[in-house]
Design a protein around this motif. Sequence first.
Motif, short mmCIF file in Angstrom:
data_model
loop_
_atom_site.label_atom_id
_atom_site.label_comp_id
_atom_site.label_asym_id
_atom_site.label_seq_id
_atom_site.Cartn_x
_atom_site.Cartn_y
_atom_site.Cartn_z
N GLN A 112 14.58 -25.24 -15.50
CA GLN A 112 14.00 -23.90 -15.52
C GLN A 112 12.85 -23.85 -14.52
OE1 GLN A 112 12.77 -23.16 -19.55
NE2 GLN A 112 14.86 -22.83 -20.26
N GLY A 113 12.62 -22.69 -13.97
CA GLY A 113 11.53 -22.57 -13.02
C GLY A 113 11.45 -21.18 -12.43
N PRO A 114 10.51 -20.97 -11.51
CA PRO A 114 10.27 -19.64 -10.95
C PRO A 114 11.19 -19.31 -9.77
CG PRO A 114 8.68 -21.15 -10.07
CD PRO A 114 9.53 -21.94 -11.03
N VAL A 115 11.53 -18.04 -9.67
CA VAL A 115 12.15 -17.50 -8.47
C VAL A 115 11.31 -16.29 -8.06
CG1 VAL A 115 14.49 -18.32 -8.90
CG2 VAL A 115 13.80 -16.09 -9.76
N VAL A 116 11.24 -16.06 -6.78
CA VAL A 116 10.45 -14.95 -6.27
C VAL A 116 11.18 -13.63 -6.50
CG1 VAL A 116 9.42 -13.91 -4.20
CG2 VAL A 116 9.28 -16.38 -4.57
N LEU A 117 10.52 -12.70 -7.15
CA LEU A 117 11.05 -11.36 -7.35
C LEU A 117 10.50 -10.42 -6.28
CD1 LEU A 117 12.58 -9.26 -9.11
CD2 LEU A 117 10.43 -8.94 -10.35
N GLN A 118 9.21 -10.58 -5.97
CA GLN A 118 8.55 -9.66 -5.03
C GLN A 118 7.39 -10.36 -4.35
OE1 GLN A 118 5.86 -6.70 -6.74
NE2 GLN A 118 7.04 -5.14 -5.65
N THR A 119 7.24 -10.12 -3.07
CA THR A 119 6.09 -10.62 -2.32
C THR A 119 5.49 -9.47 -1.55
OG1 THR A 119 7.09 -12.81 -2.05
CG2 THR A 119 5.32 -12.27 -0.58
N LEU A 120 4.16 -9.38 -1.61
CA LEU A 120 3.44 -8.35 -0.87
C LEU A 120 2.28 -9.04 -0.15
CD1 LEU A 120 2.76 -5.28 -0.31
CD2 LEU A 120 1.10 -5.56 -2.15
N HIS A 121 2.14 -8.77 1.13
CA HIS A 121 0.99 -9.27 1.88
C HIS A 121 0.53 -8.17 2.82
CE1 HIS A 121 -1.73 -12.15 3.70
NE2 HIS A 121 -1.41 -11.61 4.86
N THR A 122 -0.75 -7.84 2.74
CA THR A 122 -1.36 -6.86 3.63
C THR A 122 -2.12 -7.63 4.70
OG1 THR A 122 -1.55 -5.28 1.83
CG2 THR A 122 -2.93 -4.89 3.77
N TYR A 123 -1.76 -7.42 5.95
CA TYR A 123 -2.36 -8.11 7.09
C TYR A 123 -3.60 -7.33 7.52
CZ TYR A 123 2.23 -10.26 7.11
OH TYR A 123 3.37 -10.92 6.75
N LEU A 124 -4.77 -7.95 7.38
CA LEU A 124 -6.01 -7.25 7.67
C LEU A 124 -6.62 -7.64 9.01
CD1 LEU A 124 -7.55 -7.51 4.10
CD2 LEU A 124 -6.38 -5.54 5.14
N LYS A 125 -6.39 -8.88 9.45
CA LYS A 125 -6.99 -9.37 10.69
C LYS A 125 -6.13 -10.53 11.19
CE LYS A 125 -11.45 -10.96 12.43
NZ LYS A 125 -12.82 -11.33 12.12
N PRO A 126 -5.85 -10.62 12.49
CA PRO A 126 -5.00 -11.72 12.98
C PRO A 126 -5.72 -13.07 12.97
CG PRO A 126 -5.72 -10.35 14.81
CD PRO A 126 -6.21 -9.68 13.55
N VAL A 127 -4.96 -14.11 12.63
CA VAL A 127 -5.44 -15.49 12.69
C VAL A 127 -4.92 -16.10 13.99
CG1 VAL A 127 -5.33 -17.78 11.62
CG2 VAL A 127 -5.45 -15.74 10.18
N VAL A 128 -5.80 -16.81 14.70
CA VAL A 128 -5.40 -17.47 15.95
C VAL A 128 -5.72 -18.96 15.88
CG1 VAL A 128 -5.66 -15.38 17.35
CG2 VAL A 128 -7.58 -16.92 17.09
N HIS A 129 -4.95 -19.73 16.61
CA HIS A 129 -5.15 -21.18 16.73
C HIS A 129 -6.30 -21.43 17.68
CE1 HIS A 129 -4.37 -25.20 18.38
NE2 HIS A 129 -3.87 -25.45 17.19
N TYR A 164 -8.63 -12.03 5.95
CA TYR A 164 -7.60 -11.84 6.97
C TYR A 164 -6.32 -11.24 6.37
CZ TYR A 164 -10.31 -14.33 10.46
OH TYR A 164 -11.28 -14.69 11.37
N GLY A 165 -6.18 -11.33 5.06
CA GLY A 165 -5.01 -10.77 4.39
C GLY A 165 -5.10 -10.97 2.90
N GLU A 166 -4.32 -10.18 2.16
CA GLU A 166 -4.32 -10.30 0.71
C GLU A 166 -3.02 -9.76 0.16
OE1 GLU A 166 -7.76 -8.10 -0.44
OE2 GLU A 166 -6.89 -6.17 0.13
N GLY A 167 -2.70 -10.15 -1.07
CA GLY A 167 -1.48 -9.66 -1.67
C GLY A 167 -1.15 -10.38 -2.96
N HIS A 168 0.13 -10.41 -3.27
CA HIS A 168 0.56 -11.08 -4.50
C HIS A 168 2.03 -11.48 -4.40
CE1 HIS A 168 2.06 -6.99 -5.39
NE2 HIS A 168 3.02 -7.64 -6.02
#
Length: 142
Positions: free
Chosen positions: A61-78, A112-116
């Motif tokens: 038994q274990g988790p499967v992804v039902l929904q992913t949300l990510h809001t991109y607020l600022k770009p990350v650079v190397h 830089y980003g947030e979500g669930h």
Amino acid sequence: LHRRRHSFPTRRSSDLAHIPVRWGDMDNYGHVNNTVYLEYVQEARVDWFTRVGIHIDHAPQGPVVLQTLHTYLKPVVHPATVVIELYAGAVGRSSLVVEHRLRTLEDPHNCYGEGHCKLVWIDHASGTSVPVPEDLRQVMGA
């Protein structure tokens, strides 16, 4: 991949993951590709499960992804080190939400980003949902 446990008074069951940005994570626009952000969050979430004693590899038994949300607020650079903050969200009978916030070690005061991610706990053999394990409920503060 470096981890550090940390508690925040306004959120439940928080955790930090430090993930170095690789040169190959960048795209033609000169910043981390949008799909890689989700990989960073997934890496932090899977490692968190293991560290709190929930072993999901080859488990019946274990988790499967039902929904992913990510809001991109600022770009990350190397070069950079991404800091993923994980927080316990809502817990239902067979589902749970893991919230996230993304910062960098070099610029910790900017988000830089947030979500669930909403996960459903399933029995892999039958493909049906099952209750979230009690020990995970406790970790999540439910």
